[in-house]
Scaffold this active site. Structure first.
Site, PDB file in Angstrom:
ATOM      1  N   GLY A 215       0.793  -1.231   0.000  1.00  0.00           N
ATOM      2  CA  GLY A 215       0.000   0.000   0.000  1.00  0.00           C
ATOM      3  C   GLY A 215       0.820   1.273   0.000  1.00  0.00           C
TER       4      GLY A 215
ATOM      5  N   PHE B 187       0.221   3.831  -2.173  1.00  0.00           N
ATOM      6  CA  PHE B 187       0.560   3.750  -3.587  1.00  0.00           C
ATOM      7  C   PHE B 187       1.198   5.022  -4.134  1.00  0.00           C
ATOM      8  CE2 PHE B 187      -3.273   0.671  -4.056  1.00  0.00           C
ATOM      9  CZ  PHE B 187      -2.500  -0.367  -3.580  1.00  0.00           C
TER      10      PHE B 187
ATOM     11  N   GLY C   9       4.915   4.120  -9.043  1.00  0.00           N
ATOM     12  CA  GLY C   9       5.514   2.791  -9.240  1.00  0.00           C
ATOM     13  C   GLY C   9       4.459   1.707  -9.141  1.00  0.00           C
ATOM     14  N   HIS C  10       3.629   1.790  -8.093  1.00  0.00           N
ATOM     15  CA  HIS C  10       2.546   0.806  -7.948  1.00  0.00           C
ATOM     16  C   HIS C  10       1.586   0.905  -9.138  1.00  0.00           C
ATOM     17  CE1 HIS C  10       3.581   1.371  -3.561  1.00  0.00           C
ATOM     18  NE2 HIS C  10       3.587   0.080  -3.642  1.00  0.00           N
TER      19      HIS C  10
ATOM     20  N   GLN D 243      11.313  -4.207 -10.014  1.00  0.00           N
ATOM     21  CA  GLN D 243      12.724  -4.586  -9.955  1.00  0.00           C
ATOM     22  C   GLN D 243      13.510  -3.804  -8.890  1.00  0.00           C
ATOM     23  OE1 GLN D 243      13.937  -4.114 -14.053  1.00  0.00           O
ATOM     24  NE2 GLN D 243      13.811  -6.301 -14.433  1.00  0.00           N
ATOM     25  N   LYS D 244      12.847  -2.837  -8.241  1.00  0.00           N
ATOM     26  CA  LYS D 244      13.584  -2.120  -7.193  1.00  0.00           C
ATOM     27  C   LYS D 244      13.995  -3.113  -6.099  1.00  0.00           C
ATOM     28  CE  LYS D 244      11.871   0.935  -4.214  1.00  0.00           C
ATOM     29  NZ  LYS D 244      12.444   0.560  -2.909  1.00  0.00           N
TER      30      LYS D 244
ATOM     31  N   GLN E  78      14.352  -9.665  -3.864  1.00  0.00           N
ATOM     32  CA  GLN E  78      13.021 -10.251  -3.631  1.00  0.00           C
ATOM     33  C   GLN E  78      12.535 -10.973  -4.894  1.00  0.00           C
ATOM     34  OE1 GLN E  78       9.674  -8.251  -1.480  1.00  0.00           O
ATOM     35  NE2 GLN E  78       8.975  -7.696  -3.514  1.00  0.00           N
TER      36      GLN E  78
ATOM     37  N   SER F 125       9.428   4.997  -3.860  1.00  0.00           N
ATOM     38  CA  SER F 125       9.229   4.060  -2.754  1.00  0.00           C
ATOM     39  C   SER F 125       8.269   4.702  -1.759  1.00  0.00           C
ATOM     40  CB  SER F 125      10.570   3.804  -2.058  1.00  0.00           C
ATOM     41  OG  SER F 125      10.361   3.242  -0.776  1.00  0.00           O
TER      42      SER F 125
ATOM     43  N   ARG G 196       8.528   4.476   1.226  1.00  0.00           N
ATOM     44  CA  ARG G 196       9.359   4.956   2.337  1.00  0.00           C
ATOM     45  C   ARG G 196      10.015   6.311   2.043  1.00  0.00           C
ATOM     46  NH1 ARG G 196      10.483  -0.980   3.181  1.00  0.00           N
ATOM     47  NH2 ARG G 196       9.771  -1.437   5.295  1.00  0.00           N
TER      48      ARG G 196
HETATM   49  O1  PAF Z   1       7.441  -5.663  -2.184  1.00  0.00           O
HETATM   50  C1  PAF Z   1       6.555  -5.585  -1.320  1.00  0.00           C
HETATM   51  O2  PAF Z   1       5.836  -4.587  -1.225  1.00  0.00           O
HETATM   52  C2  PAF Z   1       6.356  -6.738  -0.341  1.00  0.00           C
HETATM   53  O3  PAF Z   1       7.572  -7.315   0.001  1.00  0.00           O
HETATM   54  C3  PAF Z   1       5.371  -7.793  -0.853  1.00  0.00           C
HETATM   55  C4  PAF Z   1       5.873  -8.468  -2.111  1.00  0.00           C
HETATM   56  C5  PAF Z   1       4.023  -7.155  -1.118  1.00  0.00           C
HETATM   57  C6  PAF Z   1       5.181  -8.888   0.202  1.00  0.00           C
HETATM   58  O4  PAF Z   1       4.662  -8.363   1.388  1.00  0.00           O
END
Ligand code: PAF
Length: 282
Positions: free
Chosen positions: A31, A33, A36-37, A148-149, A153, A185, A187
């Site tokens: 969330g 947003f 990027g999202h 890809q940031k 992951q 981000s 953050r």
């Molecule tokens: O990249 C993220 O925002 C989180 O790590 C994810 C993939 C939603 C898992 O909680």
């Protein structure tokens, strides 16, 4: 756009959609947003008939002292943005509905988690792999879109679906940046105006490294020293968590940049821990 809170209800709905022959895409998010999202949602829209976005701040991927309780949120704004971007279902489960009190089943991809963020955030990727597996079971997607940031992951999730034969195609989406170069981000909201002015130098440093590689530099040690010195000189008040040059698929540390190489960095700036990366050799 439907908003579904209950995992069992979403699973039932997703299984019905699959039975109707619909292609389902999932965009897992935490969330708050930003553009990027939105671009992940747009990519999902092009890949499937039904787009599900999950919005869940997953507690198991946060370590002690991290920002779980302060993670930014604004459900109303997020729902409006998801709707604007053609999302069909926004999944907003509670912590209790996602994890039983005695939850004890974990998914781990340990080998790809030893370096970079896995080193400084020991429980992080176990939490990510577990919650993404749960989201896959609940939302039943054929395709899932990730940015890809969070390169490490992505590498971990690609390996996870391969090793566990999970029938979900992982779609990687390029990093969305501000015009200044700062990777978007949620953050970034922790940054003060002064910090926001210098934060784009994170990316500038990575580009400088790519140029050095293009000019023939192959020593990872020399490249990392150069970048560390650049950050120390140009981003006052920053503290490097890591600067590493790794194999983009296995996330193993490289000593020589003589094949595909990714430079990944994590830097503390004020209250934020910023991460960024760049393929410095393809
Ligand atoms: O990249 C993220 O925002 C989180 O790590 C994810 C993939 C939603 C898992 O909680």
């Amino acid at each position: 756009m439907e908003i579904i809170k209950n995992p069992q209800e979403l699973q039932k709905r997703a299984l019905e959609l699959r039975a109707q022959g619909k292609k389902v895409a999932l965009v897992p998010t935490m969330g708050y947003f930003h553009r990027g999202h939105a671009s992940l949602m747009d990519a999902a829209r092009k890949l499937a008939d039904v787009v599900i976005v999950s919005l869940f701040v997953n507690p198991t991927q946060f370590g002690p002292g991290e920002d779980l309780d302060n993670y930014p949120h604004d459900l109303e704004r997020d729902a409006a943005l998801a709707q604007e971007h053609g999302v069909d279902i926004l999944f907003t489960p509670t912590r209790d509905s996602m994890y039983y009190d005695d939850h004890c089943t974990w998914v781990e991809v340990p080998e790809l988690g030893v370096n970079l963020c896995g080193k400084s955030r020991p429980v992080h990727f176990r939490g990510v792999a577990t919650v993404v597996t749960k989201l896959f079971m609940v939302a039943q997607p054929q395709v899932a879109v990730f940015g890809q940031k969070d390169w490490q992951q992505l590498a971990i999730l690609k390996r996870m679906v391969r090793d566990l034969n999970i029938p979900v195609e992982i779609h990687a989406h390029e990093i969305v940046r501000e015009e200044s170069g700062l990777a978007l981000s949620s953050r970034n909201t922790y940054l003060t105006t002064e910090e926001k002015n210098v934060a784009p130098l994170l990316c500038k440093g990575l580009k400088m490294l790519r140029e050095m590689v293009e000019e023939g530099e192959e020593s990872a040690a020399r490249l990392k020293d150069e970048l560390e010195a650049f950050y120390a000189a140009n981003i006052p008040g920053s503290r490097v968590d890591y600067i590493e040059i790794v194999d983009p698929d296995n996330i193993t540390i490289l000593e020589r940049v003589d094949g595909p190489a990714l430079c990944a960095v994590a830097v503390y700036l004020g209250k934020a821990r910023l991460i960024d990366n760049l393929l410095i050799k393809v």
